[in-house]
Write a protein that holds these residues in place. Structure first.
Motif, PDB file in Angstrom:
ATOM      1  N   SER A   1       8.495   3.335  -0.561  1.00  0.00           N
ATOM      2  CA  SER A   1       7.637   4.493  -0.354  1.00  0.00           C
ATOM      3  C   SER A   1       7.621   4.918   1.108  1.00  0.00           C
ATOM      4  CB  SER A   1       6.207   4.154  -0.805  1.00  0.00           C
ATOM      5  OG  SER A   1       5.289   5.125  -0.363  1.00  0.00           O
ATOM      6  N   ALA A   2       7.492   6.218   1.326  1.00  0.00           N
ATOM      7  CA  ALA A   2       7.374   6.736   2.689  1.00  0.00           C
ATOM      8  C   ALA A   2       6.095   6.249   3.359  1.00  0.00           C
ATOM      9  CB  ALA A   2       7.391   8.265   2.660  1.00  0.00           C
ATOM     10  N   SER A   3       5.133   5.799   2.553  1.00  0.00           N
ATOM     11  CA  SER A   3       3.861   5.301   3.097  1.00  0.00           C
ATOM     12  C   SER A   3       3.990   3.900   3.677  1.00  0.00           C
ATOM     13  CB  SER A   3       2.781   5.289   1.998  1.00  0.00           C
ATOM     14  OG  SER A   3       2.572   6.575   1.485  1.00  0.00           O
ATOM     15  N   TYR A   4       5.120   3.240   3.367  1.00  0.00           N
ATOM     16  CA  TYR A   4       5.292   1.880   3.864  1.00  0.00           C
ATOM     17  C   TYR A   4       5.986   1.898   5.219  1.00  0.00           C
ATOM     18  CZ  TYR A   4       6.750  -2.932   4.449  1.00  0.00           C
ATOM     19  OH  TYR A   4       6.938  -4.185   4.964  1.00  0.00           O
ATOM     20  N   VAL A   5       5.265   1.430   6.223  1.00  0.00           N
ATOM     21  CA  VAL A   5       5.821   1.259   7.562  1.00  0.00           C
ATOM     22  C   VAL A   5       5.523  -0.176   7.955  1.00  0.00           C
ATOM     23  CG1 VAL A   5       5.799   2.003   9.954  1.00  0.00           C
ATOM     24  CG2 VAL A   5       5.377   3.670   8.128  1.00  0.00           C
ATOM     25  N   ALA A   6       6.559  -0.979   8.069  1.00  0.00           N
ATOM     26  CA  ALA A   6       6.371  -2.407   8.333  1.00  0.00           C
ATOM     27  C   ALA A   6       5.455  -2.634   9.532  1.00  0.00           C
ATOM     28  CB  ALA A   6       7.723  -3.082   8.578  1.00  0.00           C
TER      29      ALA A   6
ATOM     30  N   GLU B   1      -9.146   6.466  -1.072  1.00  0.00           N
ATOM     31  CA  GLU B   1     -10.086   7.343  -1.764  1.00  0.00           C
ATOM     32  C   GLU B   1     -10.126   7.016  -3.252  1.00  0.00           C
ATOM     33  OE1 GLU B   1      -9.059  11.355  -0.963  1.00  0.00           O
ATOM     34  OE2 GLU B   1      -9.478  11.223   1.194  1.00  0.00           O
ATOM     35  N   ASN B   2      -8.941   6.789  -3.853  1.00  0.00           N
ATOM     36  CA  ASN B   2      -8.876   6.443  -5.277  1.00  0.00           C
ATOM     37  C   ASN B   2      -9.567   5.130  -5.555  1.00  0.00           C
ATOM     38  OD1 ASN B   2      -7.464   8.783  -5.856  1.00  0.00           O
ATOM     39  ND2 ASN B   2      -5.436   7.806  -5.682  1.00  0.00           N
ATOM     40  N   ALA B   3      -9.352   4.132  -4.663  1.00  0.00           N
ATOM     41  CA  ALA B   3      -9.970   2.832  -4.839  1.00  0.00           C
ATOM     42  C   ALA B   3     -11.481   2.930  -4.752  1.00  0.00           C
ATOM     43  CB  ALA B   3      -9.439   1.858  -3.798  1.00  0.00           C
ATOM     44  N   SER B   4     -11.971   3.753  -3.811  1.00  0.00           N
ATOM     45  CA  SER B   4     -13.410   3.942  -3.655  1.00  0.00           C
ATOM     46  C   SER B   4     -14.014   4.622  -4.873  1.00  0.00           C
ATOM     47  CB  SER B   4     -13.689   4.785  -2.396  1.00  0.00           C
ATOM     48  OG  SER B   4     -15.059   5.033  -2.271  1.00  0.00           O
TER      49      SER B   4
ATOM     50  N   ALA C   1      -2.818  -5.980   1.596  1.00  0.00           N
ATOM     51  CA  ALA C   1      -2.392  -5.847   0.203  1.00  0.00           C
ATOM     52  C   ALA C   1      -0.981  -6.402   0.039  1.00  0.00           C
ATOM     53  CB  ALA C   1      -2.417  -4.382  -0.229  1.00  0.00           C
ATOM     54  N   VAL C   2      -0.680  -6.885  -1.162  1.00  0.00           N
ATOM     55  CA  VAL C   2       0.666  -7.343  -1.481  1.00  0.00           C
ATOM     56  C   VAL C   2       1.526  -6.116  -1.792  1.00  0.00           C
ATOM     57  CG1 VAL C   2       2.062  -8.661  -3.102  1.00  0.00           C
ATOM     58  CG2 VAL C   2      -0.138  -9.573  -2.302  1.00  0.00           C
ATOM     59  N   VAL C   3       2.698  -6.038  -1.163  1.00  0.00           N
ATOM     60  CA  VAL C   3       3.581  -4.873  -1.305  1.00  0.00           C
ATOM     61  C   VAL C   3       4.897  -5.327  -1.926  1.00  0.00           C
ATOM     62  CG1 VAL C   3       4.578  -2.877  -0.144  1.00  0.00           C
ATOM     63  CG2 VAL C   3       2.532  -3.968   0.806  1.00  0.00           C
ATOM     64  N   THR C   4       5.185  -4.842  -3.119  1.00  0.00           N
ATOM     65  CA  THR C   4       6.399  -5.233  -3.824  1.00  0.00           C
ATOM     66  C   THR C   4       7.615  -4.551  -3.203  1.00  0.00           C
ATOM     67  OG1 THR C   4       6.297  -3.387  -5.391  1.00  0.00           O
ATOM     68  CG2 THR C   4       5.057  -5.393  -5.955  1.00  0.00           C
TER      69      THR C   4
ATOM     70  N   HIS D   1      -0.909   1.108  -0.359  1.00  0.00           N
ATOM     71  CA  HIS D   1      -2.268   0.711  -0.735  1.00  0.00           C
ATOM     72  C   HIS D   1      -3.312   1.126   0.293  1.00  0.00           C
ATOM     73  CE1 HIS D   1      -0.838  -1.801  -4.063  1.00  0.00           C
ATOM     74  NE2 HIS D   1       0.151  -2.159  -3.251  1.00  0.00           N
ATOM     75  N   CYS D   2      -2.897   1.449   1.520  1.00  0.00           N
ATOM     76  CA  CYS D   2      -3.886   1.759   2.559  1.00  0.00           C
ATOM     77  C   CYS D   2      -3.734   3.161   3.126  1.00  0.00           C
ATOM     78  CB  CYS D   2      -3.861   0.717   3.673  1.00  0.00           C
ATOM     79  SG  CYS D   2      -2.305   0.568   4.570  1.00  0.00           S
ATOM     80  N   THR D   3      -3.010   4.033   2.425  1.00  0.00           N
ATOM     81  CA  THR D   3      -2.983   5.428   2.814  1.00  0.00           C
ATOM     82  C   THR D   3      -4.333   6.048   2.477  1.00  0.00           C
ATOM     83  OG1 THR D   3      -2.099   6.062   0.654  1.00  0.00           O
ATOM     84  CG2 THR D   3      -0.500   5.613   2.409  1.00  0.00           C
TER      85      THR D   3
END
Length: 292
Positions: A264-269, A282-285, A255-258, A275-277
């Motif tokens: 976000s704490a969910s972003y770990v390089a 679950e929301n995307a599904s 996913a593209v990450v701005t 987008h992949c937490t």
């Protein structure tokens, strides 16, 4: 001001190229000897390439490529970077240089009309083309690319791959009657095929943006465009000055990450992004099930 270390080029040409298997080792060897990295696609319908190297190596490659009469007039779009945006060199053989799965579309036999960047800007400034028809911009790229940036008020059909485009423009043809459509993409290759297909199914006023977004940035800048332009290398996105931005692509889910999402704490390089937490997936599904 220091000159950037790397020259990045994007180019394509539709032309009969029936000796791709024989030529592939020659491309591989030349690129190896000159330290080029990127991707070259060889196809019976032509060539498509994205490469980066030193100025000297790029100039040597173009001189070598243009020595083949089939590619003597190939047009190239350039940008620059401080680091090498590709980690390897690939020379691929494919059935099409951009997959549409409509083999009867052969740009070599005749292009759709194109509009240059300066003319398009004038049309958008005045709100109509030179014949007085309203101008509608149509993005032929995938949805995740569009989300990084696109022309103002563009038509975006949220396609996930280019092979979906033909059916979409068939389905929406009636609502675009009486308007001038300008198809566009990153560098021109997808919108060239798109415009030809649209002509074939009866669109009577359709153009392709010559050279795509990158050429438009080079000649016009950001006029009537919001955001950046996604590119398929490690720079991820270029701004209207053709400079690398802070936007990145998630290594895990692509996913593209701005820059804002990177806070976000969910972003770990190199590992994860918002987008992949589990909750995002679950929301995307759930959304996909509702839309289905």
């Amino acid at each position: 001001m220091n000159t950037p270390s790397y020259v990045n080029i994007a180019a394509y040409k539709f032309v009969t190229f029936d000796d791709t298997e024989q030529k592939r080792p020659e491309f591989q060897e030349f690129c190896r000897q000159h330290g080029l990295r990127g991707t070259i696609i060889l196809s019976p319908e032509g060539i498509n390439l994205f490469l980066a190297a030193s100025r000297e190596a790029i100039d040597a490659f173009l001189l070598w490529l243009r020595a083949d009469a089939r590619f003597s007039d190939i047009e190239v779009k350039e940008s620059y970077s401080e680091h090498q945006p590709f980690n390897r060199m690939l020379v691929k053989l494919k059935a099409e240089i951009i997959t549409m799965k409509h083999p009867l579309i052969k740009p070599e036999e005749g292009r759709a009309p194109s509009v240059e960047a300066q003319t398009l800007k004038r049309w958008l400034d005045q709100g109509h083309d030179d014949n007085g028809k309203p101008v509608v911009m149509m993005d032929t790229r995938n949805a995740f690319e569009v989300d990084v940036g696109t022309f103002d008020d563009t038509i975006d059909y949220r396609i996930s791959k280019f092979t979906e485009f033909p059916q979409v423009v068939v389905d929406h043809k009636a609502e675009l009657d009486g308007k001038t459509i300008v198809t566009f993409c990153t560098g021109g290759i997808r919108c060239e095929k798109a415009a030809i297909y649209m002509q074939n199914i009866g669109y009577d006023s359709v153009y392709q943006l010559d050279g795509g977004i990158l050429k438009y940035f080079e000649e016009v800048g950001a006029a009537h465009y919001t955001g950046d332009c996604f590119v398929f290398d490690y720079r991820t996105a270029l701004n209207p000055q053709l400079q690398e931005t802070a936007t990145v692509q998630c290594y895990a889910c692509r996913a593209v990450v701005t820059p804002r999402e990177q806070l976000s704490a969910s972003y770990v390089a190199g590992k994860s992004c918002p987008h992949c937490t589990p909750s995002a997936l679950e929301n995307a599904s759930a959304t996909a099930q509702v839309e289905a």
